[in-house]
Scaffold this motif. Structure first.
Motif, PDB file in Angstrom:
ATOM      1  N   ALA A 219       0.839  -1.213   0.000  1.00 25.95           N
ATOM      2  CA  ALA A 219       0.000   0.000   0.000  1.00 25.95           C
ATOM      3  C   ALA A 219       0.875   1.265   0.000  1.00 25.95           C
ATOM      4  N   LEU A 220       1.951   1.253   0.786  1.00 22.25           N
ATOM      5  CA  LEU A 220       2.865   2.405   0.809  1.00 22.25           C
ATOM      6  C   LEU A 220       3.544   2.584  -0.554  1.00 22.25           C
ATOM      7  N   THR A 221       3.892   1.468  -1.194  1.00 27.82           N
ATOM      8  CA  THR A 221       4.509   1.530  -2.523  1.00 27.82           C
ATOM      9  C   THR A 221       3.536   2.107  -3.537  1.00 27.82           C
ATOM     10  N   TRP A 222       2.291   1.651  -3.475  1.00 27.27           N
ATOM     11  CA  TRP A 222       1.259   2.200  -4.367  1.00 27.27           C
ATOM     12  C   TRP A 222       1.128   3.697  -4.142  1.00 27.27           C
ATOM     13  N   TRP A 223       1.018   4.100  -2.874  1.00 27.63           N
ATOM     14  CA  TRP A 223       0.847   5.520  -2.558  1.00 27.63           C
ATOM     15  C   TRP A 223       2.023   6.332  -3.118  1.00 27.63           C
ATOM     16  N   ALA A 224       3.259   5.858  -2.855  1.00 22.94           N
ATOM     17  CA  ALA A 224       4.439   6.590  -3.308  1.00 22.94           C
ATOM     18  C   ALA A 224       4.487   6.672  -4.832  1.00 22.94           C
ATOM     19  N   SER A 225       4.147   5.595  -5.502  1.00 23.20           N
ATOM     20  CA  SER A 225       4.175   5.591  -6.973  1.00 23.20           C
ATOM     21  C   SER A 225       3.118   6.529  -7.550  1.00 23.20           C
ATOM     22  N   LEU A 226       1.935   6.529  -6.954  1.00 17.48           N
ATOM     23  CA  LEU A 226       0.874   7.427  -7.415  1.00 17.48           C
ATOM     24  C   LEU A 226       1.228   8.882  -7.085  1.00 17.48           C
ATOM     25  N   ARG A 227       1.766   9.099  -5.913  1.00 14.23           N
ATOM     26  CA  ARG A 227       2.148  10.448  -5.488  1.00 14.23           C
ATOM     27  C   ARG A 227       3.202  11.044  -6.429  1.00 14.23           C
ATOM     28  N   MET A 228       4.151  10.224  -6.844  1.00 11.39           N
ATOM     29  CA  MET A 228       5.222  10.703  -7.716  1.00 11.39           C
ATOM     30  C   MET A 228       4.858  10.591  -9.198  1.00 11.39           C
ATOM     31  N   LYS A 229       3.630  10.116  -9.454  1.00  9.65           N
ATOM     32  CA  LYS A 229       3.129   9.964 -10.824  1.00  9.65           C
ATOM     33  C   LYS A 229       4.024   9.063 -11.673  1.00  9.65           C
ATOM     34  N   ARG A 230       4.539   8.001 -11.053  1.00  9.93           N
ATOM     35  CA  ARG A 230       5.363   7.031 -11.770  1.00  9.93           C
ATOM     36  C   ARG A 230       4.516   5.962 -12.434  1.00  9.93           C
ATOM     37  N   HIS A 231       3.341   5.704 -11.850  1.00 12.06           N
ATOM     38  CA  HIS A 231       2.432   4.686 -12.377  1.00 12.06           C
ATOM     39  C   HIS A 231       0.996   5.114 -12.150  1.00 12.06           C
ATOM     40  N   THR A 232       0.120   4.533 -12.956  1.00 10.32           N
ATOM     41  CA  THR A 232      -1.316   4.681 -12.723  1.00 10.32           C
ATOM     42  C   THR A 232      -1.766   3.528 -11.825  1.00 10.32           C
ATOM     43  N   ALA A 233      -2.972   3.635 -11.299  1.00  9.91           N
ATOM     44  CA  ALA A 233      -3.520   2.550 -10.471  1.00  9.91           C
ATOM     45  C   ALA A 233      -3.602   1.249 -11.277  1.00  9.91           C
ATOM     46  N   GLY A 234      -3.955   1.344 -12.559  1.00  7.83           N
ATOM     47  CA  GLY A 234      -4.035   0.157 -13.408  1.00  7.83           C
ATOM     48  C   GLY A 234      -2.677  -0.514 -13.590  1.00  7.83           C
ATOM     49  N   GLN A 235      -1.638   0.276 -13.764  1.00 11.18           N
ATOM     50  CA  GLN A 235      -0.291  -0.279 -13.906  1.00 11.18           C
ATOM     51  C   GLN A 235       0.162  -0.945 -12.611  1.00 11.18           C
ATOM     52  N   LEU A 236      -0.168  -0.330 -11.483  1.00 16.88           N
ATOM     53  CA  LEU A 236       0.170  -0.909 -10.185  1.00 16.88           C
ATOM     54  C   LEU A 236      -0.612  -2.202  -9.945  1.00 16.88           C
ATOM     55  N   LEU A 237      -1.874  -2.198 -10.334  1.00 15.14           N
ATOM     56  CA  LEU A 237      -2.683  -3.409 -10.189  1.00 15.14           C
ATOM     57  C   LEU A 237      -2.121  -4.535 -11.038  1.00 15.14           C
ATOM     58  N   GLY A 238      -1.745  -4.229 -12.280  1.00 18.79           N
ATOM     59  CA  GLY A 238      -1.142  -5.238 -13.157  1.00 18.79           C
ATOM     60  C   GLY A 238       0.146  -5.790 -12.577  1.00 18.79           C
ATOM     61  N   GLY A 239       1.004  -4.912 -12.069  1.00 21.29           N
ATOM     62  CA  GLY A 239       2.254  -5.343 -11.471  1.00 21.29           C
ATOM     63  C   GLY A 239       2.070  -6.157 -10.208  1.00 21.29           C
ATOM     64  N   THR A 240       1.005  -5.876  -9.472  1.00 24.03           N
ATOM     65  CA  THR A 240       0.696  -6.640  -8.264  1.00 24.03           C
ATOM     66  C   THR A 240       0.113  -8.006  -8.624  1.00 24.03           C
ATOM     67  N   ALA A 241      -0.742  -8.039  -9.627  1.00 25.45           N
ATOM     68  CA  ALA A 241      -1.440  -9.273  -9.992  1.00 25.45           C
ATOM     69  C   ALA A 241      -0.502 -10.318 -10.592  1.00 25.45           C
ATOM     70  N   ILE A 242       0.517  -9.895 -11.327  1.00 22.95           N
ATOM     71  CA  ILE A 242       1.391 -10.850 -12.020  1.00 22.95           C
ATOM     72  C   ILE A 242       2.053 -11.836 -11.054  1.00 22.95           C
ATOM     73  N   PRO A 243       2.788 -11.396 -10.029  1.00 22.69           N
ATOM     74  CA  PRO A 243       3.439 -12.388  -9.166  1.00 22.69           C
ATOM     75  C   PRO A 243       2.456 -13.210  -8.335  1.00 22.69           C
ATOM     76  N   VAL A 244       1.325 -12.613  -7.988  1.00 20.88           N
ATOM     77  CA  VAL A 244       0.316 -13.364  -7.234  1.00 20.88           C
ATOM     78  C   VAL A 244      -0.248 -14.483  -8.109  1.00 20.88           C
ATOM     79  N   ALA A 245      -0.543 -14.171  -9.373  1.00 15.29           N
ATOM     80  CA  ALA A 245      -1.040 -15.193 -10.298  1.00 15.29           C
ATOM     81  C   ALA A 245       0.011 -16.275 -10.522  1.00 15.29           C
ATOM     82  N   VAL A 246       1.273 -15.868 -10.657  1.00 14.83           N
ATOM     83  CA  VAL A 246       2.353 -16.842 -10.877  1.00 14.83           C
ATOM     84  C   VAL A 246       2.466 -17.792  -9.694  1.00 14.83           C
ATOM     85  N   ILE A 247       2.435 -17.262  -8.470  1.00 13.11           N
ATOM     86  CA  ILE A 247       2.576 -18.139  -7.303  1.00 13.11           C
ATOM     87  C   ILE A 247       1.389 -19.075  -7.175  1.00 13.11           C
TER      88      ILE A 247
END
Length: 193
Positions: free
Chosen positions: A154-182
């Motif tokens: 959650a802190l990583t999401w907040w920091a990435s959104l705050r710094m405009k490095r990623h959108t929520a969709g990009q963060l969701l995609g990046g979060t979903a990939i390793p969870v799906a893999v495991i």
């Protein structure tokens, strides 16, 4: 607030999180690694090698002229190379099942991030992937890290959104990939046992 966001993003870089995950596994469940050299190889392949991309980027043609994007691209290349070398080391060293789970999680997640980002043009956050993957592995190994992992994510999401490095969709995609893999690796493990 921007300084705090930048600090959070620095501390939660994928190689740093990999080092933390490996250390927690080694300290709490050493049988997962089988022997100490598996831990040290893991630190090299999952932490040191990917971090080397940052200081080496100014010296590598094709990446030095690209600034921050060059750093990102080279970091992905170094990371996936580390994951591949880790899988090869697992094979050569006849690593235990737990080490296979770690390297396959990293390799498959890294390849999917590359596929989405470089081939499909759909940007998934490697940063979120680098936080969610280690947390998922800790949960898989039954190390009580779900709540701390979710907080760090959650802190990583907040920091990435705050710094405009990623959108929520990009963060969701990046979060979903390793969870799906495991989840897929766990299912395959149950089928093959």
């Amino acid at each position: 607030m921007n300084r705090l966001a930048k600090a959070i993003r620095s501390v939660t870089l994928a190689p740093v999180m990999a080092g933390i995950m490996l250390t927690l596994v080694y300290v709490t469940k050493p049988q997962v690694m089988g022997r100490a050299n598996s831990f040290w190889w893991g630190i090299f392949f999952l932490t040191v090698l990917p971090i080397l991309a940052y200081p080496l980027q100014p010296y590598i043609p094709g990446y030095r002229e690209k600034g921050r994007e060059g750093q990102r691209g080279l970091a992905m290349v170094f990371a996936v190379a580390g994951y591949l070398m880790g899988v090869i080391a697992n094979f050569v060293l006849k690593a235990p099942r737990g080490m296979w789970m770690i390297y396959l999680e990293y390799l498959l997640s890294g390849l999917l991030i590359l596929l989405f980002n470089k081939c499909l043009g759909l940007r998934a956050s490697g940063h979120a992937c680098g936080v969610a993957g280690p947390a998922a592995l800790l949960v898989y190994f039954r190390i009580p890290a779900l709540i701390p992992g979710l907080i760090i994510l959650a802190l990583t999401w907040w920091a990435s959104l705050r710094m405009k490095r990623h959108t929520a969709g990009q963060l969701l995609g990046g979060t979903a990939i390793p969870v799906a893999v495991i989840l897929v690796l766990t299912l395959l493990e149950k089928i093959t046992l």
